[in-house]
Motif scaffolding. Structure first.
Motif, PDB file in Angstrom:
ATOM      1  N   LEU A   6      16.354 -32.794 -10.156  1.00 57.35           N
ATOM      2  CA  LEU A   6      15.131 -33.939  -9.990  1.00 57.35           C
ATOM      3  C   LEU A   6      13.938 -33.449 -10.344  1.00 57.35           C
ATOM      4  N   TYR A   7      13.698 -32.201  -9.804  1.00 58.15           N
ATOM      5  CA  TYR A   7      12.431 -31.631 -10.471  1.00 58.15           C
ATOM      6  C   TYR A   7      12.346 -31.383 -11.871  1.00 58.15           C
ATOM      7  N   MET A   8      13.428 -30.940 -12.452  1.00 57.33           N
ATOM      8  CA  MET A   8      13.140 -30.385 -14.054  1.00 57.33           C
ATOM      9  C   MET A   8      13.370 -31.827 -14.588  1.00 57.33           C
ATOM     10  N   SER A   9      13.796 -33.014 -14.236  1.00 53.59           N
ATOM     11  CA  SER A   9      13.823 -34.450 -15.059  1.00 53.59           C
ATOM     12  C   SER A   9      12.293 -34.869 -15.319  1.00 53.59           C
ATOM     13  N   PHE A  10      11.458 -34.185 -14.480  1.00 49.80           N
ATOM     14  CA  PHE A  10       9.799 -34.594 -14.879  1.00 49.80           C
ATOM     15  C   PHE A  10       9.334 -33.267 -15.540  1.00 49.80           C
ATOM     16  N   GLN A  11      10.059 -32.493 -16.080  1.00 47.05           N
ATOM     17  CA  GLN A  11       9.328 -31.434 -16.786  1.00 47.05           C
ATOM     18  C   GLN A  11      10.045 -31.115 -18.112  1.00 47.05           C
ATOM     19  N   LYS A  12       9.221 -30.416 -18.992  1.00 49.06           N
ATOM     20  CA  LYS A  12       9.895 -30.058 -20.218  1.00 49.06           C
ATOM     21  C   LYS A  12      10.389 -28.501 -20.174  1.00 49.06           C
ATOM     22  N   VAL A  13      11.293 -28.111 -19.956  1.00 54.04           N
ATOM     23  CA  VAL A  13      12.020 -26.837 -19.657  1.00 54.04           C
ATOM     24  C   VAL A  13      12.173 -25.960 -20.941  1.00 54.04           C
ATOM     25  N   ARG A  14      11.494 -24.745 -20.976  1.00 58.67           N
ATOM     26  CA  ARG A  14      11.675 -23.858 -22.217  1.00 58.67           C
ATOM     27  C   ARG A  14      12.148 -22.492 -21.586  1.00 58.67           C
ATOM     28  N   PHE A  15      12.993 -21.819 -22.359  1.00 53.65           N
ATOM     29  CA  PHE A  15      13.295 -20.557 -22.023  1.00 53.65           C
ATOM     30  C   PHE A  15      12.755 -19.346 -22.810  1.00 53.65           C
ATOM     31  N   THR A  16      12.090 -18.569 -21.974  1.00 54.60           N
ATOM     32  CA  THR A  16      11.329 -17.485 -22.814  1.00 54.60           C
ATOM     33  C   THR A  16      11.849 -16.166 -22.471  1.00 54.60           C
ATOM     34  N   GLY A  17      11.185 -15.144 -22.909  1.00 52.60           N
ATOM     35  CA  GLY A  17      11.498 -13.836 -22.324  1.00 52.60           C
ATOM     36  C   GLY A  17      11.206 -13.648 -21.230  1.00 52.60           C
ATOM     37  N   ALA A  18      10.477 -14.220 -20.522  1.00 55.23           N
ATOM     38  CA  ALA A  18       9.906 -14.074 -19.171  1.00 55.23           C
ATOM     39  C   ALA A  18      10.569 -15.113 -18.118  1.00 55.23           C
ATOM     40  N   GLY A  19      11.482 -15.663 -18.661  1.00 55.96           N
ATOM     41  CA  GLY A  19      12.333 -16.467 -17.682  1.00 55.96           C
ATOM     42  C   GLY A  19      11.996 -18.013 -18.282  1.00 55.96           C
ATOM     43  N   MET A  20      12.272 -19.290 -17.367  1.00 54.68           N
ATOM     44  CA  MET A  20      12.015 -20.485 -17.553  1.00 54.68           C
ATOM     45  C   MET A  20      10.654 -20.830 -17.201  1.00 54.68           C
ATOM     46  N   LYS A  21      10.207 -21.689 -18.275  1.00 56.68           N
ATOM     47  CA  LYS A  21       8.978 -22.110 -18.286  1.00 56.68           C
ATOM     48  C   LYS A  21       8.942 -23.657 -18.089  1.00 56.68           C
ATOM     49  N   PHE A  22       8.062 -24.208 -16.996  1.00 58.55           N
ATOM     50  CA  PHE A  22       8.137 -25.805 -16.862  1.00 58.55           C
ATOM     51  C   PHE A  22       6.539 -26.193 -17.323  1.00 58.55           C
ATOM     52  N   GLU A  23       6.671 -27.365 -18.061  1.00 61.97           N
ATOM     53  CA  GLU A  23       5.646 -28.016 -18.338  1.00 61.97           C
ATOM     54  C   GLU A  23       5.626 -29.474 -17.926  1.00 61.97           C
ATOM     55  N   PHE A  24       4.835 -29.874 -16.930  1.00 66.41           N
ATOM     56  CA  PHE A  24       4.959 -31.178 -16.607  1.00 66.41           C
ATOM     57  C   PHE A  24       4.702 -32.302 -17.360  1.00 66.41           C
ATOM     58  N   LYS A  25       5.871 -33.306 -17.512  1.00 63.93           N
ATOM     59  CA  LYS A  25       5.659 -34.399 -18.438  1.00 63.93           C
ATOM     60  C   LYS A  25       5.687 -35.950 -17.652  1.00 63.93           C
ATOM     61  N   GLY A  26       5.787 -35.819 -16.391  1.00 60.57           N
ATOM     62  CA  GLY A  26       5.690 -36.952 -15.577  1.00 60.57           C
ATOM     63  C   GLY A  26       7.134 -37.916 -16.078  1.00 60.57           C
ATOM     64  N   TRP A  27       6.911 -39.181 -16.345  1.00 64.22           N
ATOM     65  CA  TRP A  27       7.989 -39.954 -16.836  1.00 64.22           C
ATOM     66  C   TRP A  27       8.423 -40.136 -18.056  1.00 64.22           C
ATOM     67  N   GLU A  28       7.846 -39.145 -18.899  1.00 63.39           N
ATOM     68  CA  GLU A  28       8.127 -38.978 -20.378  1.00 63.39           C
ATOM     69  C   GLU A  28       9.711 -38.955 -20.749  1.00 63.39           C
ATOM     70  N   ASN A  29      10.511 -38.001 -19.967  1.00 65.60           N
ATOM     71  CA  ASN A  29      11.660 -37.851 -20.306  1.00 65.60           C
ATOM     72  C   ASN A  29      12.472 -39.317 -19.916  1.00 65.60           C
TER      73      ASN A  29
END
Length: 300
Positions: free
Chosen positions: A47-70
Motif C-alpha cells: 500500500l505504501y509503494m502504491s503511492f510511490q515511484k519505486v526505483r532500484f539503484t546501487g544503494a537500494g530501493m529509492k522511493f519518490e512520492f507520487k500521490g494518486w498518480e499510479n
C-alpha cells in the motif's frame, strides 16, 4: 492448643477462564507472528509503494512520492488494465454459478448410498491435487479444456451471432475452459458433503411419514439446510477464481508491470490494490445479499 498442621492451598489469582484464555493466546502466538510478518507487513508495504515511484539503484530501493498518480494512470491512461479487469469480472460472474451448481449436483449424487461411492468421491477430488500450474499448462497447450461440440455443432458461431458482444466473449471464454473450470469444484463438493451430513436422518423420516416426496424434501429440507454451505462455497469460489494465475490476465499484467522500467513496483502495487478492492466489494455484496437467503439452524 497447637495450630492445626492443615493449611488451605492458596487460590490462584487467575480464574479458570483467564488461564484458558492465556493458553489459547500462547498457541496463537506463532500464527500471529506469521500473520504479521508474512501478511500484514507485505500488505502495508505494498500500500505504501502504491503511492510511490519505486526505483532500484546501487544503494537500494529509492522511493519518490507520487500521490494518486499510479491510480489515476490505471484508470485514465492504461486502457489494457481496465479492459482486463472488466473482462475478468464478467468471466468470474459466469463461472461462479457453474461451479457452485455443478458441485451441488455432484454432492447430492455422491451422498446417496451405493457401492463404490468413496472411490467416486476420491475421483472428483483428484483434480484438486493434480491441478498444478504445469498440469494446467499442458491442458491448455493440448487444447483439452474445451468442449468438442463447440466446433462440431458451431455453437460458438451461433452465440456470436445471437448474443451481444458484451456477453458473447465471456460466455465463449467459459465454454472454451469448461472442462478446466469443473476441475475447481473438488473442494466445493467436499464442503457440500459435509453440509449434507449435518442434516439428521430423522428429519427425512418424519417428512416421509407426512407424505413428502423426494422433490419436496429437496426444496423444503435439503436446500434450506445447505444455504450456509452454499454461501461458503460462493465465497471460496470467488477467492479461488480471482487468484488462479493461468486463468487471470489481471494477475499476469501485475507481475509483468513489476519489472517494467517506466512502471515498476509502485504502479504494480496500485493495480494490485485496485484489484483487491474490486474483489472485496464483490464479497461484501455477496455477504449483504446472503442475509435474505441463508438460514442457520439456530434461527427461528
Amino acid at each position: 492448643m497447637q495450630p492445626s498442621s492443615f493449611t488451605r492451598p492458596k487460590r490462584s489469582r487467575l480464574s479458570i477462564e483467564t488461564q484458558q484464555a492465556i493458553s489459547g493466546y500462547l498457541f496463537l502466538i506463532p500464527w500471529l507472528a506469521g500473520l504479521g510478518l508474512f501478511v500484514l507487513f507485505p500488505l502495508g508495504f505494498s500500500l505504501y509503494m502504491s503511492f510511490q515511484k519505486v526505483r532500484f539503484t546501487g544503494a537500494g530501493m529509492k522511493f519518490e512520492f507520487k500521490g494518486w498518480e499510479n491510480y489515476s494512470y490505471a484508470f485514465l491512461s492504461d486502457n489494457t488494465f481496465v479492459a482486463a479487469l472488466v473482462g475478468m469480472m464478467k468471466n468470474t460472474l459466469l463461472v461462479i454459478p457453474i461451479i457452485v451448481l455443478f458441485s451441488l449436483f455432484v454432492a447430492l449424487l455422491l451422498n446417496l448410498k451405493f457401492r463404490g461411492r468413496m472411490a467416486f468421491r476420491a475421483v472428483f477430488f483428484l483434480p484438486v491435487i493434480f491441478s498444478t500450474g504445469q498440469v494446467l499448462s499442458e491442458i491448455f497447450n493440448q487444447k483439452a479444456g474445451s468442449l468438442d461440440m463447440l466446433n462440431k455443432y458451431d455453437i460458438a458461431g451461433f452465440i456470436s451471432a445471437n448474443v451481444p458482444t458484451f456477453w458473447a466473449d465471456p460466455i465463449l471464454t467459459v465454454l472454451n475452459l469448461f472442462v478446466v473450470i469443473l476441475w475447481y469444484s473438488g473442494v466445493q463438493i467436499l464442503l457440500y458433503l459435509a453440509g449434507l451430513q449435518t442434516i439428521g436422518a430423522s428429519v427425512y423420516e418424519a417428512s416421509l411419514i407426512d407424505g413428502a416426496t423426494p422433490w419436496e424434501m429437496l426444496w423444503k429440507i435439503t436446500l434450506p439446510a445447505l444455504t450456509p454451505f452454499i454461501l461458503l462455497n460462493v465465497i471460496y469460489t470467488i477467492v479461488d477464481m480471482f487468484t488462479v494465475p493461468l486463468l487471470n490476465p489481471v494477475l499476469n499484467m501485475i507481475v509483468t508491470n513489476m519489472t517494467t522500467a517506466n512502471l515498476g513496483y509502485g504502479y504494480a502495487s496500485a493495480q494490485g490494490w485496485i484489484y483487491f478492492t474490486a474483489v472485496f466489494v464483490l464479497l461484501l455484496a455477496v455477504l449483504g445479499l446472503s442475509r435474505k437467503f441463508v438460514h442457520y439452524s439456530g434461527e427461528r
